[in-house]
Write a protein that holds these residues in place. Sequence first.
Motif, PDB file in Angstrom:
ATOM      1  N   THR A   8       0.863  -1.178   0.000  1.00  0.00           N
ATOM      2  CA  THR A   8       0.000   0.000   0.000  1.00  0.00           C
ATOM      3  C   THR A   8       0.900   1.228   0.000  1.00  0.00           C
ATOM      4  O   THR A   8       2.073   1.140   0.348  1.00  0.00           O
ATOM      5  CB  THR A   8      -0.924   0.002   1.232  1.00  0.00           C
ATOM      6  OG1 THR A   8      -0.141  -0.225   2.412  1.00  0.00           O
ATOM      7  CG2 THR A   8      -1.982  -1.090   1.110  1.00  0.00           C
ATOM      8  N   CYS A  45       1.869  -5.186  -6.968  1.00  0.00           N
ATOM      9  CA  CYS A  45       0.565  -4.509  -6.991  1.00  0.00           C
ATOM     10  C   CYS A  45       0.511  -3.519  -5.839  1.00  0.00           C
ATOM     11  O   CYS A  45       0.907  -3.843  -4.713  1.00  0.00           O
ATOM     12  CB  CYS A  45      -0.564  -5.536  -6.851  1.00  0.00           C
ATOM     13  SG  CYS A  45      -2.222  -4.801  -6.714  1.00  0.00           S
ATOM     14  N   ASP A 101      -4.741   1.013  -3.277  1.00  0.00           N
ATOM     15  CA  ASP A 101      -4.971   2.411  -2.920  1.00  0.00           C
ATOM     16  C   ASP A 101      -6.379   2.570  -2.356  1.00  0.00           C
ATOM     17  O   ASP A 101      -7.347   2.064  -2.937  1.00  0.00           O
ATOM     18  CB  ASP A 101      -4.820   3.279  -4.180  1.00  0.00           C
ATOM     19  CG  ASP A 101      -4.512   4.737  -3.874  1.00  0.00           C
ATOM     20  OD1 ASP A 101      -3.813   4.999  -2.887  1.00  0.00           O
ATOM     21  OD2 ASP A 101      -4.950   5.604  -4.655  1.00  0.00           O
ATOM     22  N   PHE A 137      -3.906   5.960  -7.425  1.00  0.00           N
ATOM     23  CA  PHE A 137      -4.505   5.122  -8.472  1.00  0.00           C
ATOM     24  C   PHE A 137      -4.793   5.945  -9.724  1.00  0.00           C
ATOM     25  O   PHE A 137      -4.443   5.557 -10.840  1.00  0.00           O
ATOM     26  CB  PHE A 137      -5.788   4.468  -7.962  1.00  0.00           C
ATOM     27  CG  PHE A 137      -6.479   3.593  -8.978  1.00  0.00           C
ATOM     28  CD1 PHE A 137      -6.076   2.287  -9.177  1.00  0.00           C
ATOM     29  CD2 PHE A 137      -7.531   4.090  -9.745  1.00  0.00           C
ATOM     30  CE1 PHE A 137      -6.704   1.471 -10.114  1.00  0.00           C
ATOM     31  CE2 PHE A 137      -8.164   3.293 -10.686  1.00  0.00           C
ATOM     32  CZ  PHE A 137      -7.742   1.981 -10.872  1.00  0.00           C
ATOM     33  N   GLU A 138      -5.411   7.095  -9.523  1.00  0.00           N
ATOM     34  CA  GLU A 138      -5.736   7.937 -10.678  1.00  0.00           C
ATOM     35  C   GLU A 138      -4.468   8.431 -11.371  1.00  0.00           C
ATOM     36  O   GLU A 138      -4.380   8.449 -12.603  1.00  0.00           O
ATOM     37  CB  GLU A 138      -6.595   9.128 -10.245  1.00  0.00           C
ATOM     38  CG  GLU A 138      -7.051   9.997 -11.408  1.00  0.00           C
ATOM     39  CD  GLU A 138      -7.870  11.191 -10.973  1.00  0.00           C
ATOM     40  OE1 GLU A 138      -8.164  12.054 -11.836  1.00  0.00           O
ATOM     41  OE2 GLU A 138      -8.217  11.280  -9.776  1.00  0.00           O
ATOM     42  N   TRP A 187      -1.572   6.977 -11.452  1.00  0.00           N
ATOM     43  CA  TRP A 187      -0.918   5.850 -12.123  1.00  0.00           C
ATOM     44  C   TRP A 187      -1.642   5.485 -13.422  1.00  0.00           C
ATOM     45  O   TRP A 187      -1.017   5.250 -14.455  1.00  0.00           O
ATOM     46  CB  TRP A 187      -0.884   4.651 -11.184  1.00  0.00           C
ATOM     47  CG  TRP A 187      -0.143   3.453 -11.712  1.00  0.00           C
ATOM     48  CD1 TRP A 187       1.208   3.254 -11.709  1.00  0.00           C
ATOM     49  CD2 TRP A 187      -0.712   2.290 -12.301  1.00  0.00           C
ATOM     50  NE1 TRP A 187       1.523   2.028 -12.257  1.00  0.00           N
ATOM     51  CE2 TRP A 187       0.360   1.408 -12.626  1.00  0.00           C
ATOM     52  CE3 TRP A 187      -2.026   1.884 -12.578  1.00  0.00           C
ATOM     53  CZ2 TRP A 187       0.150   0.156 -13.220  1.00  0.00           C
ATOM     54  CZ3 TRP A 187      -2.232   0.633 -13.166  1.00  0.00           C
ATOM     55  CH2 TRP A 187      -1.145  -0.201 -13.482  1.00  0.00           C
ATOM     56  N   THR A 188      -2.981   5.469 -13.374  1.00  0.00           N
ATOM     57  CA  THR A 188      -3.741   5.062 -14.557  1.00  0.00           C
ATOM     58  C   THR A 188      -3.734   6.129 -15.651  1.00  0.00           C
ATOM     59  O   THR A 188      -3.772   5.797 -16.835  1.00  0.00           O
ATOM     60  CB  THR A 188      -5.199   4.723 -14.184  1.00  0.00           C
ATOM     61  OG1 THR A 188      -5.780   5.831 -13.480  1.00  0.00           O
ATOM     62  CG2 THR A 188      -5.260   3.488 -13.308  1.00  0.00           C
ATOM     63  N   ARG A 212       0.786  -3.119 -11.275  1.00  0.00           N
ATOM     64  CA  ARG A 212      -0.673  -3.082 -11.203  1.00  0.00           C
ATOM     65  C   ARG A 212      -1.088  -2.252 -10.008  1.00  0.00           C
ATOM     66  O   ARG A 212      -0.370  -2.175  -9.011  1.00  0.00           O
ATOM     67  CB  ARG A 212      -1.208  -4.514 -11.056  1.00  0.00           C
ATOM     68  CG  ARG A 212      -2.712  -4.655 -10.928  1.00  0.00           C
ATOM     69  CD  ARG A 212      -3.095  -6.119 -10.811  1.00  0.00           C
ATOM     70  NE  ARG A 212      -4.536  -6.318 -10.766  1.00  0.00           N
ATOM     71  CZ  ARG A 212      -5.131  -7.505 -10.656  1.00  0.00           C
ATOM     72  NH1 ARG A 212      -4.396  -8.601 -10.576  1.00  0.00           N
ATOM     73  NH2 ARG A 212      -6.450  -7.602 -10.627  1.00  0.00           N
ATOM     74  N   MET A 213      -2.255  -1.613 -10.110  1.00  0.00           N
ATOM     75  CA  MET A 213      -2.848  -0.935  -8.965  1.00  0.00           C
ATOM     76  C   MET A 213      -4.303  -1.336  -8.833  1.00  0.00           C
ATOM     77  O   MET A 213      -4.965  -1.649  -9.817  1.00  0.00           O
ATOM     78  CB  MET A 213      -2.719   0.590  -9.085  1.00  0.00           C
ATOM     79  CG  MET A 213      -1.299   1.089  -8.927  1.00  0.00           C
ATOM     80  SD  MET A 213      -1.207   2.858  -8.523  1.00  0.00           S
ATOM     81  CE  MET A 213      -1.880   2.895  -6.853  1.00  0.00           C
ATOM     82  N   MET A 214      -4.794  -1.348  -7.597  1.00  0.00           N
ATOM     83  CA  MET A 214      -6.201  -1.608  -7.322  1.00  0.00           C
ATOM     84  C   MET A 214      -6.751  -0.492  -6.445  1.00  0.00           C
ATOM     85  O   MET A 214      -6.079  -0.038  -5.519  1.00  0.00           O
ATOM     86  CB  MET A 214      -6.393  -2.929  -6.575  1.00  0.00           C
ATOM     87  CG  MET A 214      -6.178  -4.179  -7.384  1.00  0.00           C
ATOM     88  SD  MET A 214      -6.785  -5.607  -6.448  1.00  0.00           S
ATOM     89  CE  MET A 214      -6.015  -6.940  -7.350  1.00  0.00           C
ATOM     90  N   LYS A 215      -7.961  -0.088  -6.742  1.00  0.00           N
ATOM     91  CA  LYS A 215      -8.674   0.868  -5.899  1.00  0.00           C
ATOM     92  C   LYS A 215      -9.554   0.082  -4.942  1.00  0.00           C
ATOM     93  O   LYS A 215     -10.346  -0.762  -5.370  1.00  0.00           O
ATOM     94  CB  LYS A 215      -9.524   1.809  -6.757  1.00  0.00           C
ATOM     95  CG  LYS A 215      -9.996   3.049  -6.024  1.00  0.00           C
ATOM     96  CD  LYS A 215      -8.835   4.001  -5.754  1.00  0.00           C
ATOM     97  CE  LYS A 215      -9.297   5.319  -5.144  1.00  0.00           C
ATOM     98  NZ  LYS A 215      -8.164   6.201  -4.834  1.00  0.00           N
ATOM     99  N   SER A 266      -6.799  -6.645  -1.613  1.00  0.00           N
ATOM    100  CA  SER A 266      -6.250  -6.791  -2.962  1.00  0.00           C
ATOM    101  C   SER A 266      -5.557  -8.141  -3.133  1.00  0.00           C
ATOM    102  O   SER A 266      -5.656  -8.772  -4.186  1.00  0.00           O
ATOM    103  CB  SER A 266      -5.270  -5.652  -3.256  1.00  0.00           C
ATOM    104  OG  SER A 266      -5.944  -4.410  -3.284  1.00  0.00           O
TER     105      SER A 266
END
Length: 374
Positions: free
Chosen positions: A206, A230, A233, A240-241, A243-244, A277-280, A311
């Motif tokens: 995290t 991974c 967030d 996350f935003e 990164w994407t 990778r990222m996860m919200k 996650s």
Amino acid sequence: MSTPQQIRPGETLDVDRTDPAYREWLKEAVRRVQADANRSADTHLLRFPLPEHWNIDLYLKDESTHPTGSLKHRLARSLFLYGLCNGWIRPGRPVIEASSGSTAVSEAYFAKLIGVPFIAVVPRTTSREKCRLIEFHGGQCHFVDDPRTMYEASAALAAETGGHYMDQFTYAERATDWRGNNNIAESVFRQLRLERYPEPAWIVATAGTGGTSATIARYVHYMQHDTRICVADPENSCFFEGWTTGDPDVTCDCGSRIEGIGRPRMEPSFVPGAVDRMMKVPDAASVAAVRALESAIGRKAGGSTGTGLWSALKIVAEMVAEGRHGSVVTLLCDHGDRYLDKYYSDAWLAEQGLDIAPYTHAITSLLKTGVWPD
């Protein structure tokens, strides 16, 4: 070590770095910080129980066993060595830090260890227990109502007192030796050496400063492992935003409810290019996960642990669905006793409008059936 000279607000205390007295103070300060590391055993790698026939192992690196009770003990030690060896931390001058709590607890410990004052600039919503621990270790709390103003308030305090603003959000990724030297990544791989899947398929971290994910990702690439990284967030965070979208200037107007992670801006120590990778993660899911963790292994943990565990469990579900075997590692960042009035309080959940029932059901369903509900 002699009693540090105290300074008054606005007073300038010049230090002659060639002065033998200063050099002796510096050597003793560095020795004390290094001795703390030498006294500390490594932290445990705990197993989260999964059905044996899945052939998947899930581990949590238990950072709550550090002397100050959190993952941030590693960071604080590195930051103090970095600041001392750069000549930034000096006798009699306070160290100031912007923090949501855990880093400040650990930095207060190291400041007391070397005999300098410490001031933590923290959001007013910081848990009472964290504030108590900062003061227990000899630090002071300076509260701000808007978490976005912590940076400016910390810099202003440093200028006013002649102290040093540690600035973990800038220096976290560079103060730690990511190539090894017993960092958290090297420790994880060493502890997995005799496990059935010694090279994890995924490590889930995290992000508060971003320093831990940067250290782990860089180490993985440096050692040429196939492990993927991974970053999970929470709500009210912009990592996350950023990164994407690839936008380093993205911001968020609200402070994170998950203490220790989630930031209103893309912090300088976050290294998006190193992350796979990222996860919200919804905040209610983070709380459901830490409560599921207590049911599974009898350990309370903070909300940031829940964000990472949620996650990690989703990644486990994907592996089960695809018939893949292997191991997944995430972090137990700090102990849940610091958050009894938050993540373990049904009254706090109701006040925040958080319903954890659907997320608790998702975890229960996965562990019983191997299927993540839609």
